[in-house]
Motif scaffolding. Structure first.
Motif, PDB file in Angstrom:
ATOM      1  N   ALA A 190       0.826  -1.219  -0.037  1.00  0.00           N
ATOM      2  CA  ALA A 190       0.083   0.175  -0.131  1.00  0.00           C
ATOM      3  C   ALA A 190       0.993   1.224  -0.031  1.00  0.00           C
ATOM      4  O   ALA A 190       0.463   2.367  -0.744  1.00  0.00           O
ATOM      5  CB  ALA A 190      -1.031   0.007   1.149  1.00  0.00           C
ATOM      6  N   ARG A 191       1.835   1.126   0.638  1.00  0.00           N
ATOM      7  CA  ARG A 191       2.814   2.313   0.491  1.00  0.00           C
ATOM      8  C   ARG A 191       3.406   2.775  -0.580  1.00  0.00           C
ATOM      9  O   ARG A 191       3.495   4.061  -0.884  1.00  0.00           O
ATOM     10  CB  ARG A 191       4.053   2.101   1.903  1.00  0.00           C
ATOM     11  CG  ARG A 191       4.967   3.259   2.015  1.00  0.00           C
ATOM     12  CD  ARG A 191       6.301   2.703   2.600  1.00  0.00           C
ATOM     13  NE  ARG A 191       7.134   1.873   2.485  1.00  0.00           N
ATOM     14  CZ  ARG A 191       8.051   2.166   1.398  1.00  0.00           C
ATOM     15  NH1 ARG A 191       8.103   3.438   1.109  1.00  0.00           N
ATOM     16  NH2 ARG A 191       8.751   1.031   1.275  1.00  0.00           N
TER      17      ARG A 191
ATOM     18  N   GLY B  40      -3.747   2.999  -7.417  1.00  0.00           N
ATOM     19  CA  GLY B  40      -2.871   1.707  -7.931  1.00  0.00           C
ATOM     20  C   GLY B  40      -3.358   0.559  -7.495  1.00  0.00           C
ATOM     21  O   GLY B  40      -4.280   0.553  -6.827  1.00  0.00           O
ATOM     22  N   ARG B  41      -2.963  -0.458  -8.182  1.00  0.00           N
ATOM     23  CA  ARG B  41      -3.481  -1.868  -8.196  1.00  0.00           C
ATOM     24  C   ARG B  41      -2.500  -2.957  -7.289  1.00  0.00           C
ATOM     25  O   ARG B  41      -1.373  -2.847  -7.705  1.00  0.00           O
ATOM     26  CB  ARG B  41      -4.082  -2.335  -9.444  1.00  0.00           C
ATOM     27  CG  ARG B  41      -5.237  -1.890 -10.189  1.00  0.00           C
ATOM     28  CD  ARG B  41      -4.620  -0.920 -11.220  1.00  0.00           C
ATOM     29  NE  ARG B  41      -4.057  -1.527 -12.363  1.00  0.00           N
ATOM     30  CZ  ARG B  41      -2.975  -0.896 -12.967  1.00  0.00           C
ATOM     31  NH1 ARG B  41      -2.797   0.383 -12.883  1.00  0.00           N
ATOM     32  NH2 ARG B  41      -2.525  -1.484 -14.132  1.00  0.00           N
TER      33      ARG B  41
ATOM     34  N   ALA C 270      -4.725  -2.909   5.442  1.00  0.00           N
ATOM     35  CA  ALA C 270      -3.395  -2.075   5.077  1.00  0.00           C
ATOM     36  C   ALA C 270      -3.764  -0.907   4.232  1.00  0.00           C
ATOM     37  O   ALA C 270      -3.208  -0.081   3.621  1.00  0.00           O
ATOM     38  CB  ALA C 270      -2.561  -2.847   4.234  1.00  0.00           C
ATOM     39  N   GLY C 271      -5.461  -0.717   4.099  1.00  0.00           N
ATOM     40  CA  GLY C 271      -5.951   0.452   3.566  1.00  0.00           C
ATOM     41  C   GLY C 271      -6.433   0.163   2.092  1.00  0.00           C
ATOM     42  O   GLY C 271      -6.723   1.097   1.313  1.00  0.00           O
ATOM     43  N   LEU C 272      -6.291  -0.973   1.528  1.00  0.00           N
ATOM     44  CA  LEU C 272      -6.577  -1.320  -0.054  1.00  0.00           C
ATOM     45  C   LEU C 272      -8.011  -1.806   0.193  1.00  0.00           C
ATOM     46  O   LEU C 272      -8.470  -2.352   1.108  1.00  0.00           O
ATOM     47  CB  LEU C 272      -5.743  -2.560  -0.346  1.00  0.00           C
ATOM     48  CG  LEU C 272      -4.050  -2.051  -0.444  1.00  0.00           C
ATOM     49  CD1 LEU C 272      -3.247  -3.195  -0.710  1.00  0.00           C
ATOM     50  CD2 LEU C 272      -3.967  -0.752  -1.215  1.00  0.00           C
TER      51      LEU C 272
ATOM     52  N   LYS D 141      -5.803   0.951  -4.460  1.00  0.00           N
ATOM     53  CA  LYS D 141      -5.437   2.074  -3.297  1.00  0.00           C
ATOM     54  C   LYS D 141      -6.437   2.996  -3.427  1.00  0.00           C
ATOM     55  O   LYS D 141      -6.381   3.633  -4.563  1.00  0.00           O
ATOM     56  CB  LYS D 141      -4.199   2.167  -3.127  1.00  0.00           C
ATOM     57  CG  LYS D 141      -3.560   3.455  -2.398  1.00  0.00           C
ATOM     58  CD  LYS D 141      -2.156   3.312  -2.293  1.00  0.00           C
ATOM     59  CE  LYS D 141      -1.675   4.594  -1.403  1.00  0.00           C
ATOM     60  NZ  LYS D 141      -0.186   4.725  -1.188  1.00  0.00           N
ATOM     61  N   PRO D 142      -7.372   3.648  -2.602  1.00  0.00           N
ATOM     62  CA  PRO D 142      -8.214   4.750  -2.675  1.00  0.00           C
ATOM     63  C   PRO D 142      -7.424   5.982  -3.285  1.00  0.00           C
ATOM     64  O   PRO D 142      -6.218   6.259  -2.728  1.00  0.00           O
ATOM     65  CB  PRO D 142      -8.953   4.709  -1.351  1.00  0.00           C
ATOM     66  CG  PRO D 142      -8.511   3.462  -0.919  1.00  0.00           C
ATOM     67  CD  PRO D 142      -7.448   2.874  -1.193  1.00  0.00           C
TER      68      PRO D 142
END
Ligand SMILES: C[S@@+](CC[C@H](N)C(=O)[O-])C[C@H]1O[C@@H](n2cnc3c(N)ncnc32)[C@H](O)[C@@H]1O
Length: 255
Positions: free
Chosen positions: A166-167, A173-174, A217-219, A254-255
Motif C-alpha cells: 500500500a505504501r 494503484g492496483r 493495510a488500507g486497500l 488503493k483509494p
C-alpha cells in the motif's frame, strides 16, 4: 503464528528451496514448475513465448492475475518475490519499453538467474533487486501496480507485506496477486513443518484473515477468484484436502 515457529529456520529453508528452483527446476518438489503449469493457469502462450525459456522453466507461481492487473504501456510495476523472473519479464512485455518493472527477492541464486536472463534477452526496462518484501527498498507512492505470485504465504508477517504494498502504490494503484490460502486453520504441526512451509502450504493463512490483512493495510478488494492449482506430493495433497488449501487470484486498489 505459533510461538514455537522458528522464523530463522523457515527463512533458511525457503532460500534453500528456491535456490534449487533456480538451479535444478527438473528436481523433485511438492509443487509443479514450468510452462505447462503457466499455460494451465491462464498465461497467454504468445506472450509467454517471448519470455526467456529458462525463466519459464523455473516458474513456481500458483495462479494468473495479469487480466486483473490490466497493465498499460508506460506503467511502473513491482513484483514481490520475483524468483527466476518469469512474471517480471512477462510484465515487462506488457508495460513496454516506456514502462519499468522491478523484481524484489531475497534468494541470491534466483536474483542472479533473473538478472542474467534479462541481460541476455536485452530487456533493459526490468531490474532485479535484493530485498525483503516486508521492507521494500522503494519510495512511497511510486508504483502503478504491485504483483506477486505464490510468495506472501511464505512470509511470517503477511500484514507487513500488505502495508508495504500500500505504501509504494500511487493513489488508484492496483495490487494484483495470486497466493495460497486455506479454508480451515492449519494445525501447529503443519505450520511448523519447514518443508511444507517452504512448499507454500505451512504458511498459508485462512482466506478471510488474508483478505482482512489486505483491507487492514488500507486497500479495497475488488475481485477474488479460485485458480486451477494442485500440489504434487501425497503429503501436500493430503494437507490440501483436509484444510481446504487452495490458490486464489485477487485484485485490490488503493483509494
Ligand atoms: C513461488 S516463488 C515466486 C515465483 C515467481 N513469481 C515466478 O515467476 O516464478 C517464491 C519466491 O519468493 C522469494 N521470497 C520468499 N520470501 C521472501 C521475502 N520475505 N522477501 C523476498 N523474497 C522472498 C523466494 O526467494 C522465491 O524466489
Amino acid at each position: 503464528m505459533p510461538s514455537t515457529l522458528d522464523v530463522q529456520a523457515l527463512e533458511t529453508k525457503v532460500k534453500d528451496m528456491y535456490r534449487l528452483v533456480a538451479q535444478e527446476p527438473t528436481g523433485d518438489f511438492h509443487f509443479e514448475l514450468g510452462r505447462e503449469l503457466a499455460l494451465r493457469l491462464g498465461y497467454d502462450a504468445t506472450r509467454l513465448a517471448a519470455v526467456p525459456s529458462q525463466a519459464v522453466d523455473s516458474f513456481a507461481g500458483v495462479g494468473h492475475f495479469f487480466d486483473l492487473a490490466d497493465l498499460q504501456p508506460g506503467e511502473r510495476v513491482v513484483d514481490l518475490g520475483s524468483g527466476s523472473g518469469m512474471d517480471a519479464l512477462y510484465a515487462a512485455g506488457l508495460v513496454g519499453a516506456t514502462g519499468r518493472v522491478t523484481g524484489i527477492d531475497f534468494t541470491i541464486e534466483q536474483l542472479a538467474k533473473a538478472r542474467g536472463l534479462a541481460n541476455d534477452s536485452g530487456t533493459t526496462h526490468v531490474e532485479f533487486r535484493e530485498g525483503r518484501i516486508e521492507q521494500l527498498p522503494l519510495p512511497d507512492a511510486a508504483m502503478d501496480c504491485v504483483i506477486s505470485n505464490g510468495v506472501i504465504n511464505l512470509v511470517p508477517d503477511k500484514q507487513a507485506v500488505f502495508v508495504e504494498a500500500a505504501r509504494v502504490l500511487k493513489p488508484g494503484g492496483r495490487l494484483a496477486i495470486a497466493d495460497i490460502v486455506t479454508e480451515e486453520p492449519l494445525t501447529e504441526a503443519i505450520v511448523c513443518n519447514v518443508d511444507l512451509w517452504a512448499s507454500c502450504i505451512g504458511g498459508a493463512p485462512q482466506e478471510e484473515r488474508y483478505l482482512a490483512a489486505i483491507e487492514g493495510a488500507g486497500l479495497v478488494i475488488r475481485e477474488v477468484r479460485t485458480n486451477p492449482y494442485e500440489f504434487l506430493s501425497d503429503q501436500a495433497r493430503g494437507a490440501s484436502r483436509t484444510y481446504g488449501v487452495k490458490s486464489i487470484s485477487l485484485l485490490a486498489t488503493k483509494p
